[in-house]
Design a protein around this motif. Structure first.
Motif, short mmCIF file in Angstrom:
data_model
loop_
_atom_site.label_atom_id
_atom_site.label_comp_id
_atom_site.label_asym_id
_atom_site.label_seq_id
_atom_site.Cartn_x
_atom_site.Cartn_y
_atom_site.Cartn_z
N VAL A 1 0.84 -1.20 0.00
CA VAL A 1 0.00 0.00 0.00
C VAL A 1 0.88 1.26 0.00
CG1 VAL A 1 -1.66 1.34 1.38
CG2 VAL A 1 -2.01 -1.11 1.04
N TYR A 2 1.93 1.25 0.83
CA TYR A 2 2.83 2.39 0.86
C TYR A 2 3.47 2.63 -0.51
CZ TYR A 2 6.87 5.32 1.80
OH TYR A 2 7.79 6.32 1.74
N ALA A 3 3.95 1.54 -1.16
CA ALA A 3 4.60 1.68 -2.46
C ALA A 3 3.60 2.15 -3.52
CB ALA A 3 5.22 0.35 -2.88
N LEU A 4 2.34 1.65 -3.47
CA LEU A 4 1.33 2.10 -4.43
C LEU A 4 1.02 3.59 -4.28
CD1 LEU A 4 -1.34 -0.76 -4.59
CD2 LEU A 4 -0.11 0.27 -6.50
N VAL A 5 0.81 4.03 -3.06
CA VAL A 5 0.50 5.44 -2.82
C VAL A 5 1.69 6.31 -3.20
CG1 VAL A 5 -0.05 7.13 -1.01
CG2 VAL A 5 -1.24 4.94 -1.07
N ASP A 6 2.88 5.86 -2.82
CA ASP A 6 4.09 6.62 -3.14
C ASP A 6 4.26 6.73 -4.65
OD1 ASP A 6 6.47 8.03 -2.39
OD2 ASP A 6 7.63 6.24 -2.93
N CYS A 7 4.06 5.64 -5.37
CA CYS A 7 4.19 5.65 -6.83
C CYS A 7 3.13 6.54 -7.47
CB CYS A 7 4.08 4.23 -7.37
SG CYS A 7 4.26 4.12 -9.16
N GLY B 1 13.31 4.36 -14.87
CA GLY B 1 13.19 3.02 -15.42
C GLY B 1 11.97 2.77 -16.27
N LEU B 2 10.80 2.82 -15.67
CA LEU B 2 9.55 2.46 -16.35
C LEU B 2 8.53 3.58 -16.17
CD1 LEU B 2 9.27 -1.19 -14.97
CD2 LEU B 2 10.08 -0.53 -17.23
N PRO B 3 7.50 3.62 -17.02
CA PRO B 3 6.41 4.60 -16.81
C PRO B 3 5.65 4.27 -15.51
CG PRO B 3 6.29 3.65 -19.02
CD PRO B 3 7.35 2.91 -18.28
N ARG B 4 4.93 5.25 -15.02
CA ARG B 4 4.21 5.10 -13.74
C ARG B 4 3.23 3.93 -13.77
NH1 ARG B 4 2.86 9.44 -10.07
NH2 ARG B 4 3.45 10.82 -11.76
N TRP B 5 2.47 3.79 -14.84
CA TRP B 5 1.46 2.73 -14.88
C TRP B 5 2.10 1.35 -14.84
CZ3 TRP B 5 1.23 -0.69 -18.96
CH2 TRP B 5 1.93 -0.35 -20.13
N VAL B 6 3.29 1.18 -15.42
CA VAL B 6 3.98 -0.11 -15.38
C VAL B 6 4.46 -0.39 -13.95
CG1 VAL B 6 5.95 -1.41 -16.26
CG2 VAL B 6 4.66 0.06 -17.81
N TRP B 7 4.95 0.64 -13.27
CA TRP B 7 5.38 0.45 -11.88
C TRP B 7 4.20 0.02 -11.00
CZ3 TRP B 7 9.79 -0.76 -10.20
CH2 TRP B 7 10.98 -0.25 -10.76
N ILE B 8 3.03 0.60 -11.23
CA ILE B 8 1.85 0.22 -10.43
C ILE B 8 1.51 -1.24 -10.65
CG2 ILE B 8 -0.64 0.61 -10.18
CD1 ILE B 8 -0.05 3.61 -10.56
N PHE B 9 1.55 -1.71 -11.90
CA PHE B 9 1.29 -3.13 -12.17
C PHE B 9 2.36 -4.02 -11.52
CE2 PHE B 9 -1.39 -1.84 -15.90
CZ PHE B 9 -2.57 -2.40 -15.41
N VAL B 10 3.62 -3.61 -11.56
CA VAL B 10 4.69 -4.41 -10.94
C VAL B 10 4.47 -4.50 -9.44
CG1 VAL B 10 7.17 -4.42 -10.43
CG2 VAL B 10 6.39 -3.97 -12.75
N ILE B 11 4.10 -3.39 -8.81
CA ILE B 11 3.88 -3.38 -7.36
C ILE B 11 2.73 -4.31 -6.98
CG2 ILE B 11 3.13 -1.93 -5.42
CD1 ILE B 11 4.68 0.39 -6.78
N ILE B 12 1.65 -4.31 -7.79
CA ILE B 12 0.48 -5.14 -7.45
C ILE B 12 0.71 -6.60 -7.79
CG2 ILE B 12 -1.95 -5.57 -8.06
CD1 ILE B 12 -2.24 -2.54 -8.43
N LEU B 13 1.30 -6.91 -8.95
CA LEU B 13 1.39 -8.29 -9.42
C LEU B 13 2.56 -9.08 -8.82
CD1 LEU B 13 0.45 -7.77 -13.17
CD2 LEU B 13 -1.01 -8.55 -11.30
N VAL B 14 3.61 -8.41 -8.38
CA VAL B 14 4.76 -9.12 -7.79
C VAL B 14 4.78 -8.71 -6.32
CG1 VAL B 14 7.22 -9.54 -7.97
CG2 VAL B 14 5.94 -8.89 -10.01
N LEU C 1 9.60 -3.53 -3.28
CA LEU C 1 11.01 -3.29 -3.00
C LEU C 1 11.73 -2.72 -4.22
CD1 LEU C 1 11.92 -6.42 -0.84
CD2 LEU C 1 11.57 -4.07 -0.08
N LEU C 2 11.39 -3.24 -5.41
CA LEU C 2 11.98 -2.68 -6.63
C LEU C 2 11.60 -1.21 -6.79
CD1 LEU C 2 11.59 -5.52 -9.28
CD2 LEU C 2 13.71 -4.54 -8.42
#
Length: 154
Positions: free
Chosen positions: A17-23, A33-46, A52-53
């Protein structure tokens, strides 16, 4: 054991939750590295590795304030560099003036080349000749008259 799993699950949820809100709220220009929407998917799916990434790779560093930004201009556009050149130029000019003054003082003393007394010019004692001629008879200045070292008739 169930308490440990519950605690670890709670830590993973809080981290996610912290990483999602921060992103979602992070400045777009600082995301790496990646666009914001890709980071959100990485945070949720992994689950554990994604947040941590994001925290260690995706977040960019803070930028320096506008006044402290590193300069990307040419040296001749940098005022500090130009001031340093002016200081060097003034210092060289000052040294040249001092050398000229010392040369004038040497000329006034009859020592234009920094060596004591030139041949033919009167030295400090009034005698003519080169160094070491004080007390020598000025009439006997010709070296062929017996004052050469190594002559037996002297």
């Amino acid at each position: 054991m169930p308490r440990l799993l519950f605690g670890l699950g709670l830590i993973v949820i809080i981290l996610t939750v912290y990483a999602l809100v921060d992103c979602a709220l992070f400045d777009r220009s600082r995301i790496r590295g990646l666009p914001r929407w890709v980071w959100i998917f990485v945070i949720i799916l992994v689950p554990v590795i994604g947040p941590l990434l994001w925290l260690f790779v995706g977040r960019g560093r803070k930028r320096a304030p506008v006044g402290r930004m590193p300069r990307t201009s040419a040296p001749d556009d940098d005022p500090e560099f130009l001031r340093g050149l002016d200081r060097e130029k003034k210092e060289r000019e000052r040294i040249r003036r001092l050398e000229d003054e010392f040369a004038k003082l040497d000329d006034a003393d009859g020592k234009s080349d920094g060596k004591p007394g030139k041949p033919g010019k009167p030295g400090p004692s009034g005698a003519t000749g080169s160094a070491g001629t004080t007390g020598v008879d000025p009439k006997k200045s010709d070296p062929g008259e017996g004052d050469l070292p190594g002559r037996r008739d002297a």
